[in-house]
Design a protein around this motif. Structure first.
Motif, PDB file in Angstrom:
ATOM      1  N   ILE A 266       0.859  -1.181   0.000  1.00  0.00           N
ATOM      2  CA  ILE A 266       0.000   0.000   0.000  1.00  0.00           C
ATOM      3  C   ILE A 266       0.894   1.228   0.000  1.00  0.00           C
ATOM      4  CG2 ILE A 266      -0.219   0.238   2.509  1.00  0.00           C
ATOM      5  CD1 ILE A 266      -3.066   0.765  -0.044  1.00  0.00           C
ATOM      6  N   ARG A 267       0.507   2.232  -0.733  1.00  0.00           N
ATOM      7  CA  ARG A 267       1.299   3.457  -0.880  1.00  0.00           C
ATOM      8  C   ARG A 267       2.733   3.105  -1.314  1.00  0.00           C
ATOM      9  NH1 ARG A 267      -0.633   8.155   0.967  1.00  0.00           N
ATOM     10  NH2 ARG A 267       1.431   8.855   1.598  1.00  0.00           N
ATOM     11  N   PHE A 268       3.733   3.435  -0.499  1.00  0.00           N
ATOM     12  CA  PHE A 268       5.125   3.111  -0.820  1.00  0.00           C
ATOM     13  C   PHE A 268       5.659   1.978   0.061  1.00  0.00           C
ATOM     14  CE2 PHE A 268       4.764   7.419  -2.490  1.00  0.00           C
ATOM     15  CZ  PHE A 268       5.483   7.349  -3.670  1.00  0.00           C
ATOM     16  N   ASP A 269       4.783   1.239   0.714  1.00  0.00           N
ATOM     17  CA  ASP A 269       5.201   0.212   1.671  1.00  0.00           C
ATOM     18  C   ASP A 269       4.768  -1.177   1.221  1.00  0.00           C
ATOM     19  OD1 ASP A 269       6.247   2.146   3.523  1.00  0.00           O
ATOM     20  OD2 ASP A 269       4.179   2.604   4.085  1.00  0.00           O
ATOM     21  N   GLY A 270       5.694  -2.127   1.375  1.00  0.00           N
ATOM     22  CA  GLY A 270       5.385  -3.514   1.017  1.00  0.00           C
ATOM     23  C   GLY A 270       5.863  -4.464   2.094  1.00  0.00           C
ATOM     24  N   GLN A 271       5.305  -5.657   2.112  1.00  0.00           N
ATOM     25  CA  GLN A 271       5.754  -6.677   3.052  1.00  0.00           C
ATOM     26  C   GLN A 271       5.514  -8.057   2.466  1.00  0.00           C
ATOM     27  OE1 GLN A 271       3.170  -5.707   6.436  1.00  0.00           O
ATOM     28  NE2 GLN A 271       1.923  -7.502   6.013  1.00  0.00           N
TER      29      GLN A 271
ATOM     30  N   PHE B 132       2.272   2.759  -5.193  1.00  0.00           N
ATOM     31  CA  PHE B 132       3.362   2.986  -6.135  1.00  0.00           C
ATOM     32  C   PHE B 132       3.513   1.744  -6.994  1.00  0.00           C
ATOM     33  CE2 PHE B 132       8.157   3.606  -6.732  1.00  0.00           C
ATOM     34  CZ  PHE B 132       7.992   4.540  -7.740  1.00  0.00           C
ATOM     35  N   ALA B 133       3.253   1.876  -8.289  1.00  0.00           N
ATOM     36  CA  ALA B 133       3.102   0.724  -9.174  1.00  0.00           C
ATOM     37  C   ALA B 133       4.234  -0.306  -9.107  1.00  0.00           C
ATOM     38  CB  ALA B 133       2.914   1.205 -10.615  1.00  0.00           C
ATOM     39  N   PRO B 134       5.517   0.075  -9.192  1.00  0.00           N
ATOM     40  CA  PRO B 134       6.563  -0.948  -9.230  1.00  0.00           C
ATOM     41  C   PRO B 134       6.651  -1.805  -7.972  1.00  0.00           C
ATOM     42  CG  PRO B 134       7.416   1.153 -10.000  1.00  0.00           C
ATOM     43  CD  PRO B 134       6.075   1.427  -9.403  1.00  0.00           C
ATOM     44  N   LEU B 135       6.145  -1.301  -6.830  1.00  0.00           N
ATOM     45  CA  LEU B 135       6.276  -2.070  -5.593  1.00  0.00           C
ATOM     46  C   LEU B 135       5.480  -3.363  -5.620  1.00  0.00           C
ATOM     47  CD1 LEU B 135       6.437   0.394  -2.578  1.00  0.00           C
ATOM     48  CD2 LEU B 135       8.254  -0.602  -3.953  1.00  0.00           C
TER      49      LEU B 135
ATOM     50  N   LEU C 115       9.520 -11.592   8.645  1.00  0.00           N
ATOM     51  CA  LEU C 115       8.700 -10.652   7.888  1.00  0.00           C
ATOM     52  C   LEU C 115       9.627  -9.628   7.266  1.00  0.00           C
ATOM     53  CD1 LEU C 115       5.884  -9.453   7.109  1.00  0.00           C
ATOM     54  CD2 LEU C 115       6.060  -8.066   9.193  1.00  0.00           C
ATOM     55  N   MET C 116       9.600  -9.554   5.935  1.00  0.00           N
ATOM     56  CA  MET C 116      10.391  -8.571   5.217  1.00  0.00           C
ATOM     57  C   MET C 116       9.501  -7.376   4.891  1.00  0.00           C
ATOM     58  SD  MET C 116      13.565  -9.620   4.720  1.00  0.00           S
ATOM     59  CE  MET C 116      14.098  -8.628   3.326  1.00  0.00           C
ATOM     60  N   MET C 117       9.959  -6.190   5.269  1.00  0.00           N
ATOM     61  CA  MET C 117       9.193  -4.968   5.012  1.00  0.00           C
ATOM     62  C   MET C 117      10.025  -4.023   4.151  1.00  0.00           C
ATOM     63  SD  MET C 117       7.465  -4.346   8.768  1.00  0.00           S
ATOM     64  CE  MET C 117       9.073  -4.291   9.574  1.00  0.00           C
ATOM     65  N   LEU C 118       9.399  -3.458   3.135  1.00  0.00           N
ATOM     66  CA  LEU C 118      10.081  -2.575   2.202  1.00  0.00           C
ATOM     67  C   LEU C 118       9.522  -1.159   2.289  1.00  0.00           C
ATOM     68  CD1 LEU C 118      11.943  -1.945  -0.211  1.00  0.00           C
ATOM     69  CD2 LEU C 118      10.122  -2.794  -1.721  1.00  0.00           C
ATOM     70  N   ASP C 119      10.412  -0.220   2.568  1.00  0.00           N
ATOM     71  CA  ASP C 119      10.086   1.200   2.482  1.00  0.00           C
ATOM     72  C   ASP C 119      10.510   1.637   1.091  1.00  0.00           C
ATOM     73  OD1 ASP C 119      10.039   3.956   2.483  1.00  0.00           O
ATOM     74  OD2 ASP C 119      11.241   4.207   4.298  1.00  0.00           O
ATOM     75  N   GLY C 120       9.566   1.659   0.172  1.00  0.00           N
ATOM     76  CA  GLY C 120       9.891   1.935  -1.217  1.00  0.00           C
ATOM     77  C   GLY C 120      10.285   3.372  -1.483  1.00  0.00           C
ATOM     78  N   LEU C 121       9.870   4.281  -0.612  1.00  0.00           N
ATOM     79  CA  LEU C 121      10.209   5.684  -0.810  1.00  0.00           C
ATOM     80  C   LEU C 121      11.695   5.924  -0.582  1.00  0.00           C
ATOM     81  CD1 LEU C 121       8.613   8.169  -1.662  1.00  0.00           C
ATOM     82  CD2 LEU C 121       8.327   8.740   0.749  1.00  0.00           C
TER      83      LEU C 121
ATOM     84  N   THR D 121      13.662  -3.985   5.774  1.00  0.00           N
ATOM     85  CA  THR D 121      13.786  -4.317   7.194  1.00  0.00           C
ATOM     86  C   THR D 121      13.281  -5.741   7.386  1.00  0.00           C
ATOM     87  OG1 THR D 121      13.402  -2.021   7.855  1.00  0.00           O
ATOM     88  CG2 THR D 121      13.129  -3.719   9.550  1.00  0.00           C
ATOM     89  N   SER D 122      14.040  -6.547   8.108  1.00  0.00           N
ATOM     90  CA  SER D 122      13.645  -7.929   8.380  1.00  0.00           C
ATOM     91  C   SER D 122      13.459  -8.104   9.877  1.00  0.00           C
ATOM     92  CB  SER D 122      14.717  -8.902   7.874  1.00  0.00           C
ATOM     93  OG  SER D 122      14.372 -10.239   8.200  1.00  0.00           O
TER      94      SER D 122
END
Length: 257
Positions: free
Chosen positions: A152-157, A192-195, A222-228, A233-234
């Motif tokens: 969602i938005r710029f965040d992924g997991q 953000f589309a590419p995420l 749990l792997m979390m991605l701050d796409g911005l 972060t794991s």
């Protein structure tokens, strides 16, 4: 494998961890992908290109113009068509040897149990907690590995919940189903589309590893991605011994021994 398959999958076969034996496991495997949208599109496309023998796609929605910014399995010409059917056409063009079943339906618990029982791995590519918990319950009951992703938005997991490992957490251990989590939709929050491509591709990678039995999965992490800021972060995820899903299933299994 025939000569055509040896050529198609040659770059996999060259990998010592995969080889012919690993590729044959993929050809014989069955994957269940729930959701044919932003995450399900890249996940299913990579499963097909990698040679997974049978892919079942489940989605009761239709292609909308607003989907095309990120849901890469669909095209402008398919607006208004069922997403599952649209994705099936895309997968068959990528790899006609992969059998694809498209289910245009909203599955209940009984149907989920039936579909999970037929699969070797399940990919949750949905966007709401109710469905995620239903899929998790079916995977725990069916003893099938679950690859879960969200963006969602710029965040992924992304994480893997594998009840076969013994002592591993399930999705409900991380997000208890008796707690209230607010579903946030792309239509109101944006994405953000590419995420979705990044996380969906990782879901495919984890699923393929599970099917071949190679490497270490994300089970327990749990792997979390701050796409911005493009930062990963794991964090470790522990099993909740009081979890009403996996702990209850363990007790049920022990009582029948």
């Amino acid at each position: 494998m025939n000569d055509s398959q040896l050529l198609r999958y040659s770059r996999h076969i060259l990998l010592d961890e995969i080889g012919i034996e690993g590729q044959q496991k993929l050809l014989a495997a069955r994957a269940l992908v729930i959701g044919a949208g932003g995450l399900g599109s890249p996940a299913a496309m990579y499963l097909a290109s990698a040679g997974v023998g049978h892919i079942t796609l489940v989605d009761n929605d239709t292609v909308d113009l607003t989907n095309l910014q990120r849901q890469i399995a669909h095209t402008t010409e398919r607006v208004g068509q069922p997403k599952a059917e649209s994705a099936r056409l895309t997968l068959q063009r990528i790899n006609p040897e992969t059998a694809v079943t498209a289910l245009v339906e909203r599955v209940d618990d009984a149907r989920l149990a039936e579909l999970v029982a037929q699969a070797d791995v399940v990919l949750d590519c949905t966007d709401n907690f109710a469905t995620r918990h239903a899929v998790n319950r079916a995977c725990v009951a069916g003893n099938k590995p679950l690859v879960s992703g969200a963006v969602i938005r710029f965040d992924g997991q992304i994480s893997v919940f594998d009840p076969r490992g013994g002592g591993q957490p399930c999705y409900s251990c991380l997000f208890p189903q008796d707690q209230k989590f607010e579903d946030v939709a792309c239509s109101t929050m944006g994405v953000f589309a590419p995420l979705v491509g990044v996380v969906g591709a990782m879901q495919a990678a984890e699923a393929l590893k599970l099917l071949m039995g190679v490497g270490a999965s994300l089970a327990g992490r749990l792997m979390m991605l701050d796409g911005l800021n493009m930062e990963w972060t794991s964090i470790g995820v522990s099993r909740n011994d009081a979890c009403p899903v996996c702990a209850a299933q363990k007790i049920k299994g022990e009582s029948t021994c």
